[in-house]
Motif scaffolding. Sequence first.
Motif, PDB file in Angstrom:
ATOM      1  N   GLY A  20       9.054  18.158   3.500  1.00  0.00           N
ATOM      2  CA  GLY A  20       9.869  17.914   2.991  1.00  0.00           C
ATOM      3  C   GLY A  20      10.758  16.883   2.968  1.00  0.00           C
ATOM      4  O   GLY A  20      11.558  16.257   3.463  1.00  0.00           O
ATOM      5  N   LEU A  21       9.699  15.837   4.227  1.00  0.00           N
ATOM      6  CA  LEU A  21       9.463  14.953   4.451  1.00  0.00           C
ATOM      7  C   LEU A  21      10.288  14.036   3.615  1.00  0.00           C
ATOM      8  O   LEU A  21       9.688  13.986   3.295  1.00  0.00           O
ATOM      9  CB  LEU A  21       8.609  14.033   5.496  1.00  0.00           C
ATOM     10  N   LYS A  22      11.353  13.124   4.050  1.00  0.00           N
ATOM     11  CA  LYS A  22      11.453  12.095   2.614  1.00  0.00           C
ATOM     12  C   LYS A  22      11.225  10.875   3.873  1.00  0.00           C
ATOM     13  O   LYS A  22      11.094   9.824   3.453  1.00  0.00           O
ATOM     14  CB  LYS A  22      13.366  12.164   3.168  1.00  0.00           C
ATOM     15  N   GLU A  23      11.891  10.622   4.467  1.00  0.00           N
ATOM     16  CA  GLU A  23      11.260   9.355   5.497  1.00  0.00           C
ATOM     17  C   GLU A  23      10.189   9.911   6.671  1.00  0.00           C
ATOM     18  O   GLU A  23      10.364  10.380   7.803  1.00  0.00           O
ATOM     19  CB  GLU A  23      12.194   8.559   6.002  1.00  0.00           C
ATOM     20  N   LYS A  57       0.223  -1.295   0.038  1.00  0.00           N
ATOM     21  CA  LYS A  57       0.444  -0.018  -0.041  1.00  0.00           C
ATOM     22  C   LYS A  57       0.772   1.280   0.086  1.00  0.00           C
ATOM     23  O   LYS A  57       2.129   1.527   0.644  1.00  0.00           O
ATOM     24  CB  LYS A  57      -0.670   0.060   1.255  1.00  0.00           C
ATOM     25  N   ILE A  58       0.621   2.008  -0.598  1.00  0.00           N
ATOM     26  CA  ILE A  58       1.016   3.476  -0.353  1.00  0.00           C
ATOM     27  C   ILE A  58      -0.066   4.707  -0.384  1.00  0.00           C
ATOM     28  O   ILE A  58      -0.632   4.715  -0.494  1.00  0.00           O
ATOM     29  CB  ILE A  58       1.183   3.861  -1.622  1.00  0.00           C
ATOM     30  N   PRO A 109       1.270  -2.384   8.708  1.00  0.00           N
ATOM     31  CA  PRO A 109       2.583  -2.564   8.343  1.00  0.00           C
ATOM     32  C   PRO A 109       3.623  -3.554   6.668  1.00  0.00           C
ATOM     33  O   PRO A 109       4.002  -3.540   6.237  1.00  0.00           O
ATOM     34  CB  PRO A 109       2.546  -4.355   8.696  1.00  0.00           C
ATOM     35  N   LEU A 110       1.844  -3.140   5.627  1.00  0.00           N
ATOM     36  CA  LEU A 110       2.031  -3.072   4.555  1.00  0.00           C
ATOM     37  C   LEU A 110       1.736  -2.091   3.411  1.00  0.00           C
ATOM     38  O   LEU A 110       2.485  -1.845   2.902  1.00  0.00           O
ATOM     39  CB  LEU A 110       0.339  -4.366   3.734  1.00  0.00           C
ATOM     40  N   VAL A 111       2.247  -1.013   4.157  1.00  0.00           N
ATOM     41  CA  VAL A 111       2.907   0.285   3.703  1.00  0.00           C
ATOM     42  C   VAL A 111       4.037   0.287   3.423  1.00  0.00           C
ATOM     43  O   VAL A 111       4.852  -0.098   4.105  1.00  0.00           O
ATOM     44  CB  VAL A 111       2.290   1.139   4.412  1.00  0.00           C
ATOM     45  N   ILE A 112       4.001   0.483   1.966  1.00  0.00           N
ATOM     46  CA  ILE A 112       5.506   0.562   1.545  1.00  0.00           C
ATOM     47  C   ILE A 112       5.973   2.162   1.498  1.00  0.00           C
ATOM     48  O   ILE A 112       7.195   2.076   0.424  1.00  0.00           O
ATOM     49  CB  ILE A 112       6.320   0.079   0.391  1.00  0.00           C
ATOM     50  N   ALA A 113       5.051   3.276   0.938  1.00  0.00           N
ATOM     51  CA  ALA A 113       5.513   4.571   0.733  1.00  0.00           C
ATOM     52  C   ALA A 113       4.633   5.884   1.394  1.00  0.00           C
ATOM     53  O   ALA A 113       3.543   5.082   1.178  1.00  0.00           O
ATOM     54  CB  ALA A 113       5.547   5.310  -0.653  1.00  0.00           C
ATOM     55  N   PHE A 114       4.527   6.384   1.324  1.00  0.00           N
ATOM     56  CA  PHE A 114       3.661   7.488   2.013  1.00  0.00           C
ATOM     57  C   PHE A 114       3.630   8.671   0.604  1.00  0.00           C
ATOM     58  O   PHE A 114       4.845   8.543  -0.414  1.00  0.00           O
ATOM     59  CB  PHE A 114       4.641   8.647   2.999  1.00  0.00           C
ATOM     60  N   SER A 115       2.447   9.700   0.418  1.00  0.00           N
ATOM     61  CA  SER A 115       2.661  10.417  -0.574  1.00  0.00           C
ATOM     62  C   SER A 115       1.966  11.629  -0.141  1.00  0.00           C
ATOM     63  O   SER A 115       1.177  11.550   0.792  1.00  0.00           O
ATOM     64  CB  SER A 115       2.512   9.935  -2.289  1.00  0.00           C
ATOM     65  N   GLY A 116       1.104  12.530  -0.856  1.00  0.00           N
ATOM     66  CA  GLY A 116       0.668  13.625  -0.697  1.00  0.00           C
ATOM     67  C   GLY A 116       0.928  14.879   0.082  1.00  0.00           C
ATOM     68  O   GLY A 116       2.485  15.038  -0.617  1.00  0.00           O
ATOM     69  N   LYS A 117       0.070  15.327  -0.016  1.00  0.00           N
ATOM     70  CA  LYS A 117       0.762  16.615   0.679  1.00  0.00           C
ATOM     71  C   LYS A 117       1.676  16.512   1.951  1.00  0.00           C
ATOM     72  O   LYS A 117       2.697  17.509   2.065  1.00  0.00           O
ATOM     73  CB  LYS A 117      -0.547  17.853   1.480  1.00  0.00           C
ATOM     74  N   ILE A 118       2.049  15.519   2.311  1.00  0.00           N
ATOM     75  CA  ILE A 118       2.702  15.538   3.485  1.00  0.00           C
ATOM     76  C   ILE A 118       4.643  15.475   3.192  1.00  0.00           C
ATOM     77  O   ILE A 118       4.901  15.939   3.782  1.00  0.00           O
ATOM     78  CB  ILE A 118       2.591  14.507   4.699  1.00  0.00           C
ATOM     79  N   ALA A 119       4.413  14.792   2.032  1.00  0.00           N
ATOM     80  CA  ALA A 119       5.674  15.144   1.206  1.00  0.00           C
ATOM     81  C   ALA A 119       6.023  16.026   0.827  1.00  0.00           C
ATOM     82  O   ALA A 119       7.005  17.260   0.491  1.00  0.00           O
ATOM     83  CB  ALA A 119       4.897  13.833  -0.011  1.00  0.00           C
ATOM     84  N   ASN A 120       5.263  17.846   0.428  1.00  0.00           N
ATOM     85  CA  ASN A 120       5.520  18.720   0.325  1.00  0.00           C
ATOM     86  C   ASN A 120       6.002  19.561   1.674  1.00  0.00           C
ATOM     87  O   ASN A 120       6.843  19.977   1.534  1.00  0.00           O
ATOM     88  CB  ASN A 120       4.267  19.400   0.454  1.00  0.00           C
ATOM     89  N   ILE A 138       9.672   4.474   6.077  1.00  0.00           N
ATOM     90  CA  ILE A 138       8.939   4.671   5.154  1.00  0.00           C
ATOM     91  C   ILE A 138       9.002   5.516   4.052  1.00  0.00           C
ATOM     92  O   ILE A 138       9.232   6.949   5.015  1.00  0.00           O
ATOM     93  CB  ILE A 138       7.701   4.049   5.144  1.00  0.00           C
ATOM     94  N   PRO A 139       9.621   5.388   3.101  1.00  0.00           N
ATOM     95  CA  PRO A 139       9.829   6.775   1.736  1.00  0.00           C
ATOM     96  C   PRO A 139       8.214   7.618   2.164  1.00  0.00           C
ATOM     97  O   PRO A 139       7.399   7.007   1.426  1.00  0.00           O
ATOM     98  CB  PRO A 139      10.699   6.017   0.846  1.00  0.00           C
ATOM     99  N   VAL A 140       9.317   8.772   2.087  1.00  0.00           N
ATOM    100  CA  VAL A 140       7.664   9.716   1.800  1.00  0.00           C
ATOM    101  C   VAL A 140       8.523  10.590   0.176  1.00  0.00           C
ATOM    102  O   VAL A 140       8.934  11.239   0.214  1.00  0.00           O
ATOM    103  CB  VAL A 140       7.591  11.015   2.810  1.00  0.00           C
ATOM    104  N   VAL A 141       6.840  10.615  -0.660  1.00  0.00           N
ATOM    105  CA  VAL A 141       7.676  11.043  -2.111  1.00  0.00           C
ATOM    106  C   VAL A 141       6.588  11.422  -2.536  1.00  0.00           C
ATOM    107  O   VAL A 141       5.429  11.298  -2.461  1.00  0.00           O
ATOM    108  CB  VAL A 141       7.757   9.449  -2.580  1.00  0.00           C
TER     109      VAL A 141
END
Length: 170
Positions: free
Chosen positions: A56-59, A27-28, A43-54, A63-66
Motif C-alpha cells: 500500500g506504500l505509494k511513495e 533506474k526502477i 540517486p538515479l532511481v525514478i521508481a520502486f516496484s515489486g512486492k513492496i508495492a503490495n 520516489i513513487p512506488v508502483v
Amino acid sequence: MWEALWKLSGFDFVVVEGFKETFYGAKIIVANELEEADKLFDPLVIAFSGKIANSGLKEYKGIPVVKTENIKEIVNIIEKRAFTPPAGLNCGKCNFSNCKSLSIAILKNEATIDECLLMKQLETRLFVNGIEVKLNPFVSLVFKNVIMGLVNSLKGVENPSEVEVKIKLI
C-alpha cells in the motif's frame, strides 16, 4: 541477441534488467522488501516496484512506488524521467567528476546529455568482409556501449580517443 536488439531499435525505450553498479541511466528498483530497496537505492532511481508495492506504500524516499501490474503508470514515469545515459567512461570532459554525477544532474534537470562530449564525438561503424554495414542509432549505441564498457574495464587504458576492433573468423 543482436537480432532481438535490432527488432527493438524502433522503440523509444528499452527496459533492461541488471547492471546495478555500471548503468548510469534512470533506474526502477523491483524489490521484495524495503531492506532490499535500501540496499539497491541510488540517486538515479525514478521508481520502486515489486512486492513492496503490495504493502500500500505509494511513495518511498520521495520516489513513487508502483505496483508491477500498473504498466501505464510505470510507462508514464519512464517517459517523464528516463534519459539517454552518458558514455560511461568517466572522462570528466563534461565538467562533472564522473558519468554518474552527470546522470544525476540530468535527472534533476540541471544538465543535459549534450554535456557528454564523448556521446557527441563517438562514432560507431561496422565493417563485415570490408563492406560497411549501416547501423541504426540504437544498434550503434549498443555496439559503442558494449565495446567501450569492455575497453574501459581494461587496466592501463585511459581516455581512449579511438578504438578499433578486428575479428578474424577462422
